[in-house]
Design an enzyme around this catalytic site. Structure first.
Site, PDB file in Angstrom:
ATOM      1  N   ASP A  80      -7.743  22.867  23.149  1.00  0.00           N
ATOM      2  CA  ASP A  80      -7.819  21.454  23.509  1.00  0.00           C
ATOM      3  C   ASP A  80      -8.931  21.199  24.525  1.00  0.00           C
ATOM      4  OD1 ASP A  80      -6.563  22.541  25.708  1.00  0.00           O
ATOM      5  OD2 ASP A  80      -4.830  21.190  25.662  1.00  0.00           O
ATOM      6  N   ARG A 100      -6.206  18.899  46.824  1.00  0.00           N
ATOM      7  CA  ARG A 100      -4.966  18.424  46.181  1.00  0.00           C
ATOM      8  C   ARG A 100      -4.128  19.638  45.773  1.00  0.00           C
ATOM      9  NH1 ARG A 100      -5.684  19.329  40.818  1.00  0.00           N
ATOM     10  NH2 ARG A 100      -3.766  18.322  40.146  1.00  0.00           N
ATOM     11  N   PRO A 101      -2.801  19.442  45.735  1.00  0.00           N
ATOM     12  CA  PRO A 101      -1.974  20.560  45.282  1.00  0.00           C
ATOM     13  C   PRO A 101      -2.098  20.674  43.768  1.00  0.00           C
ATOM     14  CG  PRO A 101      -0.597  18.635  45.777  1.00  0.00           C
ATOM     15  CD  PRO A 101      -2.007  18.238  46.076  1.00  0.00           C
ATOM     16  N   SER A 102      -2.256  21.882  43.240  1.00  0.00           N
ATOM     17  CA  SER A 102      -2.342  22.064  41.788  1.00  0.00           C
ATOM     18  C   SER A 102      -1.002  21.714  41.144  1.00  0.00           C
ATOM     19  CB  SER A 102      -2.696  23.517  41.480  1.00  0.00           C
ATOM     20  OG  SER A 102      -2.327  23.828  40.154  1.00  0.00           O
ATOM     21  N   THR A 123      -0.336  23.076  38.145  1.00  0.00           N
ATOM     22  CA  THR A 123      -0.057  24.175  37.207  1.00  0.00           C
ATOM     23  C   THR A 123      -0.015  25.546  37.885  1.00  0.00           C
ATOM     24  OG1 THR A 123      -2.392  24.448  36.689  1.00  0.00           O
ATOM     25  CG2 THR A 123      -1.153  22.995  35.245  1.00  0.00           C
ATOM     26  N   GLU A 163     -11.949  15.308  31.300  1.00  0.00           N
ATOM     27  CA  GLU A 163     -11.894  16.060  32.542  1.00  0.00           C
ATOM     28  C   GLU A 163     -13.136  16.953  32.549  1.00  0.00           C
ATOM     29  OE1 GLU A 163      -7.543  16.633  34.057  1.00  0.00           O
ATOM     30  OE2 GLU A 163      -7.790  17.873  32.301  1.00  0.00           O
ATOM     31  N   ASN A 201     -13.388  19.879  33.008  1.00  0.00           N
ATOM     32  CA  ASN A 201     -13.141  21.168  32.353  1.00  0.00           C
ATOM     33  C   ASN A 201     -13.208  21.106  30.825  1.00  0.00           C
ATOM     34  OD1 ASN A 201     -10.672  20.094  31.470  1.00  0.00           O
ATOM     35  ND2 ASN A 201      -9.599  20.859  33.280  1.00  0.00           N
ATOM     36  N   SER A 225      -2.033  27.747  27.052  1.00  0.00           N
ATOM     37  CA  SER A 225      -3.440  27.350  27.092  1.00  0.00           C
ATOM     38  C   SER A 225      -4.364  28.466  27.589  1.00  0.00           C
ATOM     39  CB  SER A 225      -3.538  26.096  27.960  1.00  0.00           C
ATOM     40  OG  SER A 225      -4.839  25.636  28.035  1.00  0.00           O
ATOM     41  N   ASP A 245     -10.939  26.717  24.693  1.00  0.00           N
ATOM     42  CA  ASP A 245      -9.937  27.416  25.508  1.00  0.00           C
ATOM     43  C   ASP A 245      -8.833  27.982  24.608  1.00  0.00           C
ATOM     44  OD1 ASP A 245      -8.406  25.175  24.957  1.00  0.00           O
ATOM     45  OD2 ASP A 245      -7.486  25.115  26.945  1.00  0.00           O
TER      46      ASP A 245
HETATM   47  C1  LIG Z   1      -9.120  21.259  38.413  1.00  0.00           C
HETATM   48  C2  LIG Z   1      -8.579  21.511  37.051  1.00  0.00           C
HETATM   49  O1  LIG Z   1      -9.310  22.001  36.165  1.00  0.00           O
HETATM   50  N1  LIG Z   1      -7.276  21.191  36.854  1.00  0.00           N
HETATM   51  C3  LIG Z   1      -6.625  21.386  35.559  1.00  0.00           C
HETATM   52  C4  LIG Z   1      -5.270  22.034  35.754  1.00  0.00           C
HETATM   53  O2  LIG Z   1      -4.452  21.163  36.514  1.00  0.00           O
HETATM   54  P1  LIG Z   1      -4.039  21.419  38.048  1.00  0.00           P
HETATM   55  O3  LIG Z   1      -2.995  20.339  38.326  1.00  0.00           O
HETATM   56  O4  LIG Z   1      -5.294  21.220  38.837  1.00  0.00           O
HETATM   57  O5  LIG Z   1      -3.537  22.811  38.146  1.00  0.00           O
HETATM   58  O6  LIG Z   1      -4.674  22.224  34.468  1.00  0.00           O
HETATM   59  C5  LIG Z   1      -4.427  21.013  33.758  1.00  0.00           C
HETATM   60  C6  LIG Z   1      -3.749  21.374  32.460  1.00  0.00           C
HETATM   61  O7  LIG Z   1      -4.540  22.152  31.640  1.00  0.00           O
HETATM   62  C7  LIG Z   1      -5.726  20.256  33.531  1.00  0.00           C
HETATM   63  O8  LIG Z   1      -5.440  19.020  32.908  1.00  0.00           O
HETATM   64  C8  LIG Z   1      -6.428  20.056  34.867  1.00  0.00           C
HETATM   65  O9  LIG Z   1      -7.679  19.458  34.683  1.00  0.00           O
HETATM   66 MG   LIG Z   2      -5.731  24.050  26.822  1.00  0.00          MG
END
Ligand SMILES: CC(=O)N[C@H]1[C@@H](OP(=O)(O)O)O[C@H](CO)[C@@H](O)[C@@H]1O
Ligand SMILES: [Mg+2]
Length: 557
Positions: free
Chosen positions: A289, A519-521, A523, A387, A389, A68, A285
């Protein structure tokens, strides 16, 4: 599992030893990491996808090789279920286990136990079928071969390479295939252009339709989306597109370009600047998506700052349009309204939530990650999720769709084919065809935004005035162990480490319209901090103090 099957798995897995120290988790959006380390993971997900297909009566499963918006040297893999949605979360623990298995023997014994537990029959009449897609990353081709070997090592399975695609194209094609519909890439494009044309033809002729179609500038993130939207353009009228950052002019995927960059940094992508003041711009992106819109304001003093129209604003525009059509249907219909609902995450701007509630909509919240939003949106007759984003779509339930289609036919049958009701119902049916029902899709999103703006005769500036975003700030904090942060199901409060939420609450209290959470990410190896307040300075300062709290409770790494 018989001896031949076990031997086949052992033999192929010898080709893909797991790199030392590799520890992966399926996370918010599949496995991701440095592409050089991922062959064993992708091979193993190939096996998983074949088993998933067998479990579901040999339905077609999709595998998408992409990372992505991450950097070009990264890659990743995610699985599409037969519905075109994300892999069922029930299978994620198995995905984690096999991705991390230390040896071929451990891998095979995990698979064996799982196959027995799930009562998966290998070697029956019908084998598994897996469709494989990839984005434009240079590592995609060799990873795709690893996935094919994984699929092939489950006896009787077929892996089909369906080429370079956007993530939503792969999901759309898998969904169409399993529904017995036409499912090629050409069908995807035809579906988009036909339903777009249908919506264009339904634009009211009277009223404010002095609207001139102005050019849309598209930032293709130097990725697959830029290339595919070029292909789509050929079949569209009523849309003037100028596509930049297609990746053909030497730009690097996601480097200073793309929806994630524009949304997080709130600056123009490379190739855009003061020369574009006031123009309507859209950014995709790396796997197309996600979609955000932006423009360079006319009072811009620097050549980089943008007015951002993020996923929340796109959601609001969609909600407004759908609600308007439903209202037409509602008139004289004993007040029977289809249940229209919207789904957001804790990252949604507070001003957008207020606006959507004012529209009288049901607003519900889900955890971060589209798999969570999608699930909640599917509970409505028409559920819109986004979302902030820019990842989102509109889901129509089967019963709602069949109600709409029947109504459309009935109205035609009684000679009401030209009525306002017929037009409204036809618009909703066209939206359900246009907008990807499997996952968020920047290409179908662009088309829907564009046709709605033409329909209501709005410029991007007018659309931006729907509400004013509250200033916000996001920060990433690197800590030794991000899993030490445990949140409530809505992710807005931290349950652990003990005491941190009280400390965050005392900070929030100091700010007018303050809101913040951690929150913990899923990704990246970071704890994310989000803060919002009535001024940008206040949002920045709240985010910084919460980041300090995270460091003092968890230590910095
Ligand atoms: C704050 C943020 O933008 N978090 C993103 C990011 O997830 P995190 O769990 O926050 O790393 O990547 C995901 C996958 O692309 C997307 O679904 C999500 O919205
Ligand atoms: Mg993407």
């Amino acid at each position: 599992m018989d001896e031949i099957q076990i031997a086949s798995l052992l033999k192929s897995s010898e080709l893909f030893p797991i790199p030392q120290g590799l520890k992966l988790s399926y996370g918010t959006a599949g496995f991701r990491g440095d592409a050089k380390l991922l062959e064993s993971t992708v091979y193993r997900v190939g096996i998983l996808s074949a088993l998933r297909s067998l479990k579901l009566g040999s339905s077609t499963i999709g595998l998408m090789i992409t990372a992505s918006h991450n950097k070009v040297s990264d890659n990743g893999i995610k699985v599409s279920d037969p519905s075109g949605g994300m892999l069922s979360q029930e299978w994620e623990p198995f995905a984690d286990q096999i991705a991390n298995a230390a040896s071929p023997q451990e891998l095979v014994s995990l698979i064996r136990a799982f196959v027995e537990k799930e009562e998966i029959k290998i070697g029956g009449d019908k084998g598994a079928e897996v469709w494989l897609g990839r984005d434009t990353r240079p590592s995609g081709e060799s990873l795709l071969r690893a996935a094919e070997i994984g699929v092939d090592s489950v006896l009787g399975s077929v892996a089909v390479d369906i080429g370079i695609l956007t993530t939503p194209q792969l999901h759309w094609m898998v969904r169409a295939k399993n529904k017995g519909l036409k499912a090629t890439e050409k069908d995807y494009f035809e579906n988009l252009s036909t339903s777009f044309r249908c919506l264009v033809n339904l634009i009211p002729i009277s009223g404010n339709n002095k609207f001139e179609i102005s050019k849309l500038l598209v930032d293709g993130a130097n990725g697959v989306g830029g290339q595919k939207i070029e292909e789509l353009r050929a079949s569209l009228s009523n849309l003037d597109l100028e596509i930049r950052n297609t990746g053909r002019d030497g730009g690097v995927l996601n480097e200073g370009v793309g929806a994630d960059f524009v949304q997080k940094e709130k600056v123009v992508p490379l190739g855009f600047g003061l020369k574009d003041v006031g123009m309507r711009c859209a950014s995709l992106d790396g796997d197309a998506d996600r979609l955000v819109y932006f423009y360079v304001p006319s009072d811009s003093t620097s050549d980089v700052k943008v007015e951002l129209l993020d996923g929340d604003k796109i959601l609001s525009l969609f909600a407004l349009f759908i609600k308007e059509q439903l209202n037409v249907l509602d008139d004289g219909n004993e007040g029977k309204q289809s249940r229209l609902g919207v789904v957001q995450t804790a990252y949604a701007n507070g001003a957008s939530t207020d606006y959507l509630k004012q529209l009288g909509l049901d607003v519900v919240f889900a955890k971060t990650g589209v798999k969570h939003l999608h699930e909640k949106a599917a509970e409505f007759d028409i559920g819109i999720y986004f979302e902030a984003n820019g990842h989102g779509t509109i889901l129509f339930s089967e019963s709602c769709l069949s109600w709409l289609v029947t109504k459309q036919k009935d109205l035609t049958a009684i000679g009401q084919g030209g009525s306002e009701e017929h037009k409204a119902v036809s618009r909703l049916v066209a939206v359900s065809n246009l907008i990807n029902q499997a996952v968020g899709d920047a290409l179908s999103g662009v088309l829907l935004v564009e046709v709605i703006l033409q329909h209501i005769g709005w410029s991007i500036q007018k659309w931006n005035e729907l509400y004013k975003d509250l200033p916000s700030r996001q920060i990433k904090v690197e800590v030794p162990d991000r899993t030490a942060v445990v949140t409530t199901s809505q992710e807005t409060e931290a349950l652990r480490p003990l005491g941190i939420q009280d400390a965050i609450n005392s900070e929030i209290k100091k700010y007018s319209r303050g809101r913040a959470f951690i929150r913990p990410s899923g990704t990246e190896d970071v704890v994310r901090v989000y803060a919002e307040a009535s001024t940008q300075e206040a949002a920045d300062s709240l985010a910084n103090s919460v980041a300090q709290l995270v460091k003092s409770f968890l230590g910095s790494s």
